[in-house]
Each structure stands twice: as C-alpha cells, then as structure tokens.
Scaffold this active site. Structure first.
Site, PDB file in Angstrom:
ATOM      1  N   LYS A   1      12.200 -25.115   0.351  1.00 48.61           N
ATOM      2  CA  LYS A   1      13.250 -24.383   1.050  1.00 48.61           C
ATOM      3  C   LYS A   1      14.304 -23.922   0.043  1.00 48.61           C
ATOM      4  O   LYS A   1      14.490 -24.547  -1.010  1.00 48.61           O
ATOM      5  CB  LYS A   1      13.952 -25.288   2.078  1.00 48.61           C
ATOM      6  CG  LYS A   1      13.108 -25.733   3.250  1.00 48.61           C
ATOM      7  CD  LYS A   1      13.929 -26.659   4.140  1.00 48.61           C
ATOM      8  CE  LYS A   1      13.109 -27.197   5.311  1.00 48.61           C
ATOM      9  NZ  LYS A   1      12.801 -26.151   6.287  1.00 48.61           N
TER      10      LYS A   1
ATOM     11  N   ARG B   1       4.497 -30.079  12.559  1.00 48.91           N
ATOM     12  CA  ARG B   1       3.323 -29.995  13.432  1.00 48.91           C
ATOM     13  C   ARG B   1       2.179 -30.874  12.931  1.00 48.91           C
ATOM     14  O   ARG B   1       1.338 -31.311  13.711  1.00 48.91           O
ATOM     15  CB  ARG B   1       2.883 -28.539  13.565  1.00 48.91           C
ATOM     16  CG  ARG B   1       2.403 -27.873  12.301  1.00 48.91           C
ATOM     17  CD  ARG B   1       2.431 -26.361  12.383  1.00 48.91           C
ATOM     18  NE  ARG B   1       3.802 -25.855  12.390  1.00 48.91           N
ATOM     19  CZ  ARG B   1       4.123 -24.558  12.510  1.00 48.91           C
ATOM     20  NH1 ARG B   1       3.161 -23.647  12.638  1.00 48.91           N
ATOM     21  NH2 ARG B   1       5.367 -24.172  12.503  1.00 48.91           N
TER      22      ARG B   1
END
Length: 508
Positions: A287, A361
């Site tokens: 990020k 996920r």
C-alpha cells in the site's frame, strides 16, 4: 450462569479507562445533586422546543424561554452547556439536540442525543439524564447511547480527561422490570462495543495474532464462552492455506480462534466469522504510506465477532453462537507470498494470488469453510474488506451481500438497532472475472464493483448454508470528527447488528 456483570469484569481487564456506571432513579431530576443535568431539545418550524416534562413547569418554562437567545436549534449532535439557574440542584445544564420530533421521540435520535451529550461531558463526575424515558424502549436507548458516548481510549495518553464517572437516568419507570432489563441489555451492548473499540484502537505493536488470541481468552474468562486457538503449525496441518499464506510474510504467525457459546436447548446455531488482519501493509502488493496509517483497523471484523459472542452469552440468549476469528498480519517479509502464488484453501479450492493486498478474502475463505463444517443454520461474516465499499456507500453505511433470507435478516436487525446497512447484489456476471488460467479462482476480479466481486469470492466457500457478508471498511473506523455516540477511531460498528440478529433468532 454468566451475567452481564461477569462480562463487565472480563472486559474491564482489557479496558482503556474506567468503565462508566449507570443507574435508574425515580427521584426528581431537578433536585438530584449532580455536576450536570442533560435535557433534550427538539427542532421545529416554530423554533426549538425543550423536552423537559420531568422538570417542574416553572423551571422548564424559564429554560425554554432562553433557547432562542442561546442560539439553540435542537438539531442532531448539537450540544450546549449553560449555567443552571434557580430550581436545579445540578451545576450545569446540558442541552442536547434530538432533531425534528413529530410526537414521541424515536429511539435512535434519543440514543444519539444521549451519546453526544455524555461524550461532551468527559471529565465530569456525576451526570443526571433527564431525557424522554417514558417506557423501556426509550430507557434502553438513552442508557445505550450514554454508555457508548462515555467511551474513551486512554491507553497511550499521559494526560486526558476521564470519562463521565457516574450516570443517573431519571425516569418514572425506574422500578419497572422491563426498564431494568433494558438497562442490563444496554450495559452488555455497550461493554461489547467498548471491547471491540479497544481492540481496534490498540497499536499493532501490541495487538498481533498471538496477543489477540490471548485477549480473547482473557475476555472469555469467567463467562460461558469457550475459546480454542489453532497456531501456525495446526493451521498448516489443517490445510488452511489462505490464512497461512497471508501470515507467512510476518515474524508474528497467524492464528484461527474459535469462540463458542453453546447454551442448552438452543433455538438455532449461528456462525459468525470475522476478518482479523492485525496490520495490513498490503504485503508485496504494498500500500502507499498514506493508505497504511489506519490499517490497525483491519481486524475490526474479528473484534466485533469476539465481543458479539461474549455479549450473547452475557445476555443468556438461547442461541448457539460460534465465532471464528481469522487472524494474520499481512507483511512484506522475505517469506511473504508473491503475486502469482497458488494456495490451497481449507476445502481444497486452489486460488491464484494476483494481489497480496486482497488478503482479507483469503483468511475469511478458510474460516468460512471451518464454520460451514459445523453445519450452522446461518453464517454471517463481517470484515473491513474493500475500499470499494467506501466508494459505493461512504464512511457510515455498511454493505450487506449474501443469500436473500440471510441478507434481509441482517438488514432488518441493523434497522432495528440503529446501524446503517444497505443490501447489495451479487451479480452473476461478475463471477467470470474471478476465473484463473492456472487455478480454480483468482483472488481479484473486476475493479468496478469491487465490493461485489469480493462477496462473490466469499460465496465460493459457504456451500449451501444461508449466508450474509457484511463489509464495514468505512464504518468500522471513524477518521472524521466524533458524532452522536460514535468517537473518533474504532466504532464497534456491526456488533449491535449481529447481536440484533441473534436476539431476533432467540424470539422466534
């Protein structure tokens, strides 16, 4: 038998600051000694309207006459302190807005007004709440809002105002058993939200998978909740490739924590699954620096699940609840998984990892399989899963996907408890974007509709079990100004909804 008091003792061991007490009283609030008295003001076309039926008419009329000169409007989140005049034992009057009120004040405006007032009174010793509280529903709303508003996170502060020390709720129904039950519920809810907020606000230096698992054990001590922890070796042996893969780039290995409440003669069995990424750097798909500043909040789903189960046990709900906390730290260490790695999930599904920042996920997929294996009636997962949730719904509204009945159940519970959740679809055409050329699935798909694509990925791991997925990427952490009973930082958003789902099941 566990009680809300047992739960309070457990959560207090982890608390950031002293816990505020609240009691009911039938005593005239005008004659109650306190540092401050809180009164409600409604907005109306003809000007602000003081809602002070609990006060003597002469005192109420004198205060009402001052409202226009004070510039009070009665809008939501408006809080104003003024010196108390003659006829009041309290030293200060706090006017808190409830917005437009057609007749009876609804519970959410009351909850929010109480929270805003108490939040503004940090450092005050004794506060009497003279808000509308004519029945158990209003009593519960005022109590819940006040207790949520009293929250402070002071663990790392060298000096900061303490929360309100003592709250007294003045109501004519103080001795009514339903009112007392409403306050007990409000306390359990507030303790749960407080516990979730504390975990979210804790520095990732101190909260990592192993310490999170220990925090779960500590919080459950003395309650009817059983905690089981799988460490990295057990996860590897158990085929939890998603959790292991995400955690392998960190020196602090992953955990899967099972938190089980199993009352006798349970009416239903719900499995709750929470994403618990204790810090998300994005892994090798790193990020930007700005995007990492609040990534300690990426375990909010797991914090919510833990304290929902504890709150359900504190309230002795006749519903079996099994919580699954999928805990990992997503770091770009030398052993981190790479884009194009293929991992095998708990159920044997192979997944090509195209972006290591789509890690939530992966851990949820494994935990959903573990939950499914126990054959619950319904599975609900909650996660700070996608930035796309914030693009679609903003910072205060969660998105709910899943099978129709389970999704509707969650949305209905959210509406009942005052949390904002919006039903979202799972378009079948977006499933094609998750196809991989080398594995059963890829972990990312279309950029547009990213929240829905993530939901479709999770759907692969629930089988035929009724299931709802709640994305709270925005609402779980408040980066803006505090409002109502919601502070800056961790919000505990979703806990009241999940508990509402369980309470609705208990009533069926």
């Amino acid at each position: 038998m566990s009680t809300p008091g047992d739960y309070r003792s457990a959560t207090a061991r982890l608390a950031s600051c002293p816990v505020t007490d609240l009691k009911l009283s039938t005593k005239d609030p005008a004659r109650t000694d306190a540092d401050a008295i809180v009164l409600a003001v409604a907005s109306a076309d003809g000007g602000p309207r003081l809602l002070a039926d609990a006060l003597p008419k002469k005192v109420a009329d004198a205060l009402a006459a001052l409202l226009p000169a004070l510039g009070v409007s009665g809008k939501a989140d408006e809080v104003l302190r003024v010196p108390a005049g003659d006829g009041l034992a309290a030293g200060v009057v706090v006017l808190t807005g409830v917005g437009a009120v057609p007749d009876t004040v609804a519970v959410e405006p009351l909850r929010r007004a109480a929270g805003a007032a108490v939040r503004a009174l940090a450092g005050t010793g004794d506060v009497v709440l003279a808000l509308p509280a004519e029945d158990a529903a209003q009593v519960g709303a005022v109590a819940e809002g006040a207790l949520l508003g009293a929250y402070r996170f002071d663990r790392y502060k060298t000096s900061d105002p303490a929360p309100v020390a003592r709250l007294t709720l003045a109501t004519p129904v103080a001795r009514d058993k339903d009112a007392k039950a409403a306050v007990a519920r409000a306390q359990a809810v507030a303790d749960g939200v407080r516990g979730a907020r504390d975990l979210v606000n804790t520095s990732p230096r101190h909260l990592y998978p192993e310490s999170f698992a220990e925090a779960a054990r500590t919080a459950a001590r003395g309650t009817k909740v059983k905690v089981t922890v799988l460490d990295e070796k057990e996860l590897e042996a158990g085929g939890y490739g998603g959790i292991v893969g995400v955690g392998q780039g960190s020196t602090r290995p992953p955990r899967l924590v099972k938190v089980a409440y199993s009352p006798a003669r349970a009416k239903a069995h719900y499995a709750l699954v929470g994403k618990g990424i204790t810090f998300d750097s994005g892994g090798l798909s790193l990020k930007p620096a700005k995007g990492m500043e609040n990534m300690k909040d990426d375990m909010a789903g797991a914090a919510t699940v833990l304290h929902t189960v504890l709150a359900a046990a504190a309230l002795d709900l006749p519903v079996k609840v099994t919580g699954w906390l999928a805990l990992a730290e997503n770091m770009p260490g030398s052993s981190a998984q790479r884009p194009s790695d293929v991992v095998t999930m708990r159920d044997g599904t192979t997944v090509e990892v195209l972006n290591t920042d789509a890690e939530g996920r992966m851990v949820l997929g494994d935990a959903l399989v573990a939950a499914r294996e126990e054959k619950p009636d319904t599975i609900v997962d909650i996660a700070t899963l996608t930035g796309a949730q914030m693009v679609a719904l903003g910072a205060r509204v969660g998105g709910v996907m899943g099978t129709d009945d389970a999704r509707a159940e969650v949305v209905a519970a959210a509406e009942a408890v005052g949390e904002q959740m919006w039903p979202m679809p799972l378009p079948v055409e977006l499933r094609e974007s998750l196809r991989s050329t080398v594995a059963d699935l890829s972990n990312i798909g279309d950029r547009f509709g990213g929240m829905l694509v993530a939901g479709l990925f999770l759907k692969e791991f629930v089988g035929e079990t009724p299931w709802a997925h709640v994305d709270v990427a925005g609402p779980a952490y408040n980066e803006g100004s505090a409002y109502g009973y919601t502070p800056k930082g961790g919000t505990g958003m979703g806990l009241r909804t999940l508990l509402g789902v369980l309470e609705a099941a208990a009533r069926r």
